[in-house]
Every structure is written in structure tokens, then in C-alpha cells.
Enzyme design. Sequence first.
Site, PDB file in Angstrom:
ATOM      1  N   ARG A  74       0.779  -0.929   0.002  1.00  0.00           N
ATOM      2  CA  ARG A  74      -0.084   0.128   0.082  1.00  0.00           C
ATOM      3  C   ARG A  74       1.003   1.274  -0.018  1.00  0.00           C
ATOM      4  O   ARG A  74       1.680   1.417   0.871  1.00  0.00           O
ATOM      5  CB  ARG A  74      -0.705   0.029   1.414  1.00  0.00           C
ATOM      6  CG  ARG A  74      -1.778   1.514   1.306  1.00  0.00           C
ATOM      7  CD  ARG A  74      -2.814   1.318   2.617  1.00  0.00           C
ATOM      8  NE  ARG A  74      -3.439   2.532   2.445  1.00  0.00           N
ATOM      9  CZ  ARG A  74      -3.547   3.600   3.520  1.00  0.00           C
ATOM     10  NH1 ARG A  74      -2.862   3.116   4.741  1.00  0.00           N
ATOM     11  NH2 ARG A  74      -4.112   4.468   3.233  1.00  0.00           N
ATOM     12  N   HIS A 118      -3.716  10.942   0.404  1.00  0.00           N
ATOM     13  CA  HIS A 118      -2.905  10.634   1.938  1.00  0.00           C
ATOM     14  C   HIS A 118      -2.318  11.810   1.968  1.00  0.00           C
ATOM     15  O   HIS A 118      -1.210  12.340   2.264  1.00  0.00           O
ATOM     16  CB  HIS A 118      -1.733   9.488   1.788  1.00  0.00           C
ATOM     17  CG  HIS A 118      -1.484   8.942   3.179  1.00  0.00           C
ATOM     18  ND1 HIS A 118      -1.673   7.489   3.565  1.00  0.00           N
ATOM     19  CD2 HIS A 118      -1.258   9.638   4.221  1.00  0.00           C
ATOM     20  CE1 HIS A 118      -1.167   7.192   4.675  1.00  0.00           C
ATOM     21  NE2 HIS A 118      -1.133   8.543   5.117  1.00  0.00           N
ATOM     22  N   GLU A 163      -7.824   8.204   5.844  1.00  0.00           N
ATOM     23  CA  GLU A 163      -7.985   8.698   7.222  1.00  0.00           C
ATOM     24  C   GLU A 163      -8.794  10.177   7.044  1.00  0.00           C
ATOM     25  O   GLU A 163      -8.218  11.102   7.607  1.00  0.00           O
ATOM     26  CB  GLU A 163      -6.982   8.780   8.175  1.00  0.00           C
ATOM     27  CG  GLU A 163      -6.350   7.498   8.713  1.00  0.00           C
ATOM     28  CD  GLU A 163      -5.296   7.571   9.658  1.00  0.00           C
ATOM     29  OE1 GLU A 163      -4.777   8.678   9.870  1.00  0.00           O
ATOM     30  OE2 GLU A 163      -5.073   6.303  10.063  1.00  0.00           O
ATOM     31  N   ASN A 289      -7.518   1.433   9.654  1.00  0.00           N
ATOM     32  CA  ASN A 289      -6.143   1.891  10.105  1.00  0.00           C
ATOM     33  C   ASN A 289      -6.355   1.928  11.797  1.00  0.00           C
ATOM     34  O   ASN A 289      -7.203   2.453  12.317  1.00  0.00           O
ATOM     35  CB  ASN A 289      -5.895   3.128   9.954  1.00  0.00           C
ATOM     36  CG  ASN A 289      -5.279   3.359   8.343  1.00  0.00           C
ATOM     37  OD1 ASN A 289      -5.446   2.242   7.533  1.00  0.00           O
ATOM     38  ND2 ASN A 289      -5.120   4.459   7.763  1.00  0.00           N
ATOM     39  N   TYR A 291      -4.575   2.052  15.587  1.00  0.00           N
ATOM     40  CA  TYR A 291      -3.413   2.019  16.419  1.00  0.00           C
ATOM     41  C   TYR A 291      -3.739   2.067  18.044  1.00  0.00           C
ATOM     42  O   TYR A 291      -2.853   1.272  18.687  1.00  0.00           O
ATOM     43  CB  TYR A 291      -2.739   3.520  16.281  1.00  0.00           C
ATOM     44  CG  TYR A 291      -2.119   3.866  14.861  1.00  0.00           C
ATOM     45  CD1 TYR A 291      -0.602   3.258  14.610  1.00  0.00           C
ATOM     46  CD2 TYR A 291      -2.801   4.006  13.689  1.00  0.00           C
ATOM     47  CE1 TYR A 291      -0.102   3.072  13.488  1.00  0.00           C
ATOM     48  CE2 TYR A 291      -2.145   4.117  12.621  1.00  0.00           C
ATOM     49  CZ  TYR A 291      -0.846   3.554  12.174  1.00  0.00           C
ATOM     50  OH  TYR A 291      -0.333   3.622  11.269  1.00  0.00           O
ATOM     51  N   GLU A 349      -3.373  -0.194   8.019  1.00  0.00           N
ATOM     52  CA  GLU A 349      -2.163   0.340   8.787  1.00  0.00           C
ATOM     53  C   GLU A 349      -2.308  -0.281  10.260  1.00  0.00           C
ATOM     54  O   GLU A 349      -3.407  -0.399  10.824  1.00  0.00           O
ATOM     55  CB  GLU A 349      -2.188   1.830   8.975  1.00  0.00           C
ATOM     56  CG  GLU A 349      -1.836   2.553   7.800  1.00  0.00           C
ATOM     57  CD  GLU A 349      -1.861   3.964   7.858  1.00  0.00           C
ATOM     58  OE1 GLU A 349      -1.342   4.467   9.130  1.00  0.00           O
ATOM     59  OE2 GLU A 349      -2.048   4.707   6.903  1.00  0.00           O
TER      60      GLU A 349
END
Length: 440
Positions: A74, A118, A163, A289, A291, A349
Site C-alpha cells: 500500500r 494521503h 483517514e 487503520n 493504532y 495500517e
Amino acid sequence: MPFPAHFRWGVATAAYQIEGATTEDGRGESVWDVFCRTPGRVRDGHTGEVACDHYHRWPEDLALMADLGVDAYRFSIAWPRIQPDGTGPANPRGLDFYDRLVDALLDRGITPFPTLFHWDLPQALEEEGGWLNRDTAHRLAEYAALVARRLADRVEHWITLNEPVVVTAYGYALGVYAPGRALLLDALPAGHHQLLGHGLAVTALRAEGARRVGLANHYSPVWAAAEDDEADRRAAEAFDVFMNRCYTEPVVRGRYPDLSVLGGPDPASYVRDGDLAAIGAPVDFLGVNYYNPTRVKAPAPGDPLPFELVPVEEHPVTGMGWPIVPDALLDLLRTLHRTCPGVPLYITENGCAFDDSVHDEERIDFLARHIDAVRAAVAEGVDVRGYFVWSLLDNFEWVEGYHARFGLVHVDYATQRRTPKDSYAWYRDHIARSRGAVTG
Ligand code: FCB
């Protein structure tokens, strides 16, 4: 329990964070070039001007991916390389770069997953209002069509946006990321216009032959500071709408959650007839994504936002101070499975920064535990099709500059020397083992 045979193992990067070469081959300026030049915005005045010099060193980076054994990559396409002013015909030299990259990936059996946006919006578009200007949505679709016209004969998977919530929240509401506008809830139209751009781009991409299209959202499971406190629970719900649901429900169901929990401008002032039908154009997958989870409490009286963030203290944290909670990824995947039935998921991600040398035990532990969470979700029947580590290389981590190192490969920025970390060897073995488990 092994991962399914078709499960893809990949790595992720983004153009501004790795490419450098910001003035070469006709590239125009992006909002991040301007933001980085503004004193006090990025730690130590770091910029993406050179970054990992991937624009010149991509063959070496591709060789690193091939040795790693990933079957998917990606990356993002820099909009200002394709349309230096954000509009008009394509700059052929910009397209050539990605054309060569795609061919080289395919030669090595690595499936490209390009992201169109992005965060590096052409500065010329920002000067027209950026994502607060509805017209930018149409510009994204136009740009998407130009890229697909060149690449869709070879690229199957497309990601429109990365995002959108981060652009809205950090870029337009709080002003800590480019373009640095601090409008608080008046930033919400920037989110809507990105979603509209996504929907229009989906249609434009398909018209040019793109077969699988999705977007990559930032997700953070939300915890109320005190579960039994009604005001904290309402704050958690508002944060969930703001962070997660706003960017998922319009895409998969063609409608917004109840936005009145946020306060802010009346959606009727920026959502026009037909927008939700455009945004709800069917997608082939959702990119996740992940985290960390977020804990919130009720805001203090007079606070302009309907929630206040509080630190998660009972879990260890990464070098960014982000709590490490693999179980929250499992919860998130269950939630998406329930709320987006039939939509395949990719972890687009997941990763961590540590002040590490090449001996990065903590990263190995982080990745192993998050991959276990994905495995558990798959075992429960959640349709996860792939996992991308953020990131292949240490790179320009936005306002942290080069201070945060997320790579499987260490980059010495003075020499541009790449050195695989222990986590690189671990991931390589992990991929080889999972293929063995599948086939053998
Ligand atoms: C995500 C971004 C990505 C990277 C990681 C650490 O929010 O999409 O570019 O910076 O965080």
C-alpha cells in the site's frame, strides 16, 4: 488456526512521508510543503523535501519488500505530481513514476494498493478553500480518473482516501496538521466534502476500469472514563460518531449517524440532495487503520467540543505515548463485522514507533499481538482479507518529523542507508510460516 490462503501480508507507506524530490519532474506544491515551511509547525523544522529519497531509491525499497516476502504494497500517489495545480491535464512525468513502480511490483508478484489521497492536497486547491470547498470533491474525482486511465489495466485495488477524520480533526478543526486551520466544529464540512470526493471518485474509478475500490479509515474504539456516568457515556458516544461512525455509515449505508450529538453547524447547510447517494456508491472493501483506543469524559462546561480526551493509563504505551491494546482491535473488527455486514476488511495500517535501534523487540511483540487479534477475528468469521504493517521504512512522521520511527527498516537520514530491523526478519518469518501453514 492458520490464516486463509488468500490472506494478504503487506506493508504500507505514503508519498509525502517517503518520496522526497518535492520539486522534481513537475511536481506542484502540497499543503504539507507549505505547512512544514511555517516556523513552529513541525518538530525541529523537519520537512518532507528529502524524506527517504524513495523517489530515487525505489528499486532498493522494492528489493527490500521482495526479500520480506510481502504479497501486497500500500503506497500513495502524490496528487501534486499528477496535477501540480490540482486541476487540468495529467503531468505525464508524474504518472510515469507510478507506472514504473506498479510494473516493478507486479514483476515481483506484489499486488499494488495505491491510495489516491494521503493528505498531500495540492496547495492551489487549498487556496480555493481546500476541503471546505465542495468543489474539491469534484477535483478528487477528476484526478482519480486520470490516474486510473493510466493504471487500472494493471491495478486492481484502489483506496480513495486515507483517514478523512484526521484531515478534518487535525487539519481543519485543531490546526495541528496541514493546512493548519483551527475551526473546531466548523471543520465538519471538510469531512463531508472528503466523503463526497470519495463517492465521486469511486464512480470515476469504476468508469475507468478499476475493479475493487475502498477507503482507509482511522478507527479508535472509544471508552467512557466512567462507564456508569451518563455524561461520560454521552461524550463517548459523541466521540464515536465524530471519529468512527461519521466516515463509515455514509459509505456503507448511505446515511449519517445522528450528528446532533456533536453540536456544530446544521448538516443541512453543507449536505446537499444526492450527496449521500453519491457517498454510498458500493465499495468492495473497507480499510482499517488501527493504532489505539481512546478514553473520553464529559467536557467541562463551556467547552466547544462535546468530549474531552483522557489518557489511558493502565496499558503500556508506544514511543508516541499511544496505549498498546490489541484486544481493542479485536473489538473493533467485531463491531465492523456487525455494522458493515458483507463488507470485506483489510487492516490497511497497524504498527508502532519506538526509540529503537535495529533491535526492536517491542515492535515484534506489538505486531505479534495485533496479528493474533486479527487471527482471532478471522476465526470468529470476520472477513479480514489482509494486514499491512505501518511502515516499511522509518519515515517523515508528520509533525514529529523524523523523530518517530515506525519502520521495519531503519533509515539513517544522513546517508539514506537502509538497515532491516529485527522486526523485519520476524515479519518475514511470520509470512513464510503462515504460507507454509496454509499450503502444507
Ligand atoms: C496514520 C497515518 C500514517 C502514519 C501513521 C503513524 O494516522 O495514516 O500516515 O503517520 O498514522
